[in-house]
Design an enzyme around this catalytic site. Structure first.
Site, PDB file in Angstrom:
ATOM      1  N   ARG A  24      38.691  30.107  61.787  1.00 11.46           N
ATOM      2  CA  ARG A  24      40.056  29.649  62.056  1.00 11.46           C
ATOM      3  C   ARG A  24      40.627  30.318  63.297  1.00 11.46           C
ATOM      4  NH1 ARG A  24      40.455  29.421  56.261  1.00 11.46           N
ATOM      5  NH2 ARG A  24      40.989  31.644  56.148  1.00 11.46           N
ATOM      6  N   SER A  43      30.366  30.729  47.590  1.00 10.43           N
ATOM      7  CA  SER A  43      31.810  30.714  47.313  1.00 10.43           C
ATOM      8  C   SER A  43      32.137  30.253  45.897  1.00 10.43           C
ATOM      9  CB  SER A  43      32.520  29.801  48.330  1.00 10.43           C
ATOM     10  OG  SER A  43      32.316  30.268  49.639  1.00 10.43           O
ATOM     11  N   CYS A  47      33.848  35.342  37.990  1.00  5.85           N
ATOM     12  CA  CYS A  47      34.781  35.673  36.905  1.00  5.85           C
ATOM     13  C   CYS A  47      34.940  34.519  35.921  1.00  5.85           C
ATOM     14  CB  CYS A  47      36.140  36.032  37.480  1.00  5.85           C
ATOM     15  SG  CYS A  47      36.134  37.470  38.585  1.00  5.85           S
ATOM     16  N   TYR A 432      65.263  36.802  31.971  1.00  9.74           N
ATOM     17  CA  TYR A 432      65.468  36.832  30.525  1.00  9.74           C
ATOM     18  C   TYR A 432      65.928  35.478  30.013  1.00  9.74           C
ATOM     19  CZ  TYR A 432      67.969  37.053  26.145  1.00  9.74           C
ATOM     20  OH  TYR A 432      68.414  36.770  24.881  1.00  9.74           O
TER      21      TYR A 432
END
Length: 459
Positions: A24, A43, A47, A432
């Protein structure tokens, strides 16, 4: 105009993030990019493998962020199934082996990126390489394990190791209908937590039907007459197994770097500066699971294998290798995981980490809920907080609970990065509403209790 060549060793998160960022920044006429990957995929999310095995996501294609063809379409010469076998730093070249044809060749470089990742810990135990014993590090590993699970005639599984991968794989095996036993040498599962918090994980796993054996070092994997795994042995017992999964953890894959004389840390990972440049080398960078990084809380180097860090390293490396400037300041050690409906999170230091760093500390542990207690679906969670003696600086947070527990650790991660005190944390303006939190969020309740502990200790 002279075209430079950037060579990248490793085609997963750090390596290909570096390649993409460099591209890039500079076009093909200014920078040629050659990347080597010994595996079948580029790529991808390692996980995500436990969740593919469990059936939560389809794979392996869904776990691939960008294919080799996509990288090549961006003028990155990605050479798959090609293993780099030697780094000739003085000569500015790497030797590679085509794993399909067996052909060897040398490729010169002006700039080099080492992104060799990590390898699963595979202890030198009798039977550890027997059929039916699986590591879970690559997409090929995931496919092989699924194949074994589909063909297994028995339904007994043993997971060696009760860390992140171990507990995630225990859930995956349970969902395949296996009777699961987890064996770990530590006092409690999830040694990334303090033992008192690990005990909560242990109790929850027992309620899920997972047998968890702690304080037991594995002495070998036993095989039957057919050579396949039949049991896992410790000094005191044998645990029958039709499949064994290794969840012991990983260590930096730095054999090439070591042979080339590059600096390694106490954990075996490459040492870099803030720009991810290998110390003492102007044109060599390293990132991902093969490096050690600065712990911002303890001030020490540590090895953390996480895709989040690897992608950030790659972005920094790509910018710098292409002539820009970027830095990676360090980490606070944030990680989350789950086993069935139990969420597990930690950031910062454990008690033994604080002691090792020579820090005096106090602790505070609270039990709260994920929502207002009267709101439907409110689930319990336990929050443990460490604060520095006298100063009250936050040192670490651990959370174990049900839905809504794990991601609360992000508040603590930000506080650690900002070097906040627990007293300052009590004034944080957190969101909250009864469906999301009690009036006092559990993290803030823990902070208030930690403030009181600091004051008592000072008195």
């Amino acid at each position: 105009m002279t075209t430079e060549r950037l060579v990248i060793v490793g085609g997963d998160a750090a390596g290909m993030s570096a390649a993409s960022q460099a591209r890039r920044t500079k076009g093909r006429d200014e920078l040629e990019i050659v990347a080597f990957e010994r595996g079948h995929y580029s790529s991808y999310s390692a996980c995500g493998i436990p969740y593919w095995v469990a059936g939560d996501v389809e794979g392996p294609d869904r776990l691939i962020a960008r294919s080799p063809a996509e990288h090549r379409s961006r003028d990155i010469d990605l050479r798959m199934r090609t293993e780099v076998t030697e780094l000739d730093l003085a000569g500015g070249r790497v030797r590679s082996l085509d794993l399909e044809s067996g052909a060897e060749s040398w490729t010169g470089f002006d700039k080099l990126v080492i992104a060799t990742g990590a390898r699963p810990v595979r202890p030198a135990l009798p039977g550890i390489d027997a059929p039916g014993v699986h590591g879970v590090q690559t997409l090929d590993d995931g496919r092989a394990l699924l194949d074994t699970l589909s063909r297994a005639t028995g339904r007994r599984a043993v997971v060696i190791g009760a860390g992140y991968i171990g507990v995630e794989m225990a859930e995956a095996l349970l969902r395949h209908g296996f009777e699961v036993t987890v064996v770990d040498r530590s006092e409690q599962p999830m040694s990334t937590l303090d033992p008192d918090m690990g005990r909560l994980v242990h109790e929850a796993m027992t309620r899920m039907g997972i047998t968890t054996v702690t304080g037991a070092a594995v002495t070998g994997v036993l095989t039957g007459d057919d050579g396949r795994v039949r049991a896992v042995a410790t000094q005191d017992a044998e645990y029958p197994a039709d499949v064994v999964v290794l969840g012991i953890g990983v260590e930096p894959e730095t054999a090439l770097a070591r042979a080339a004389g590059l600096p390694l840390g106490d954990h075996g990972g490459l040492l870099t500066d803030l720009s991810m440049r290998v110390r003492g080398r102007d044109a060599v960078w390293a990132g991902g699971d093969c490096v050690e990084v600065l712990d911002l809380v303890s001030g020490r180097e540590r090895h953390i294998a996480l895709g989040t860090h690897a992608n950030k390293h790659g972005q920094v490396i790509g910018s710098n290798a292409a002539g820009g400037y970027a830095t990676f300041p360090g980490v606070v050690g944030t990680a989350v995981s789950k086993v069935c409906d139990l969420e597990i999170a930690r950031t910062g230091l454990r008690e033994k980490d604080a002691r090792a760093a020579g820090l005096r500390y106090v602790t505070a542990t609270v039990e709260s809920t994920s929502r207002a207690g009267y709101f439907p679906g409110a689930a319990p969670m336990t929050v443990k907080m460490l604060a520095e003696f006298r100063t009250g600086r936050l040192l670490g947070v651990q959370i174990v609970g049900r839905e809504g527990a794990a991601k609360r650790v992000d508040v603590a991660a930000v506080a650690l990065t900002a070097s906040m005190t627990v007293e300052a944390m009590t004034a944080l303006d957190l969101g909250y509403a009864p469906p999301f939190s009690p009036v006092w969020d559990p993290v803030l309740v823990a902070a208030r209790k930690a403030v009181a502990a600091v004051r008592r200790a000072g008195a």
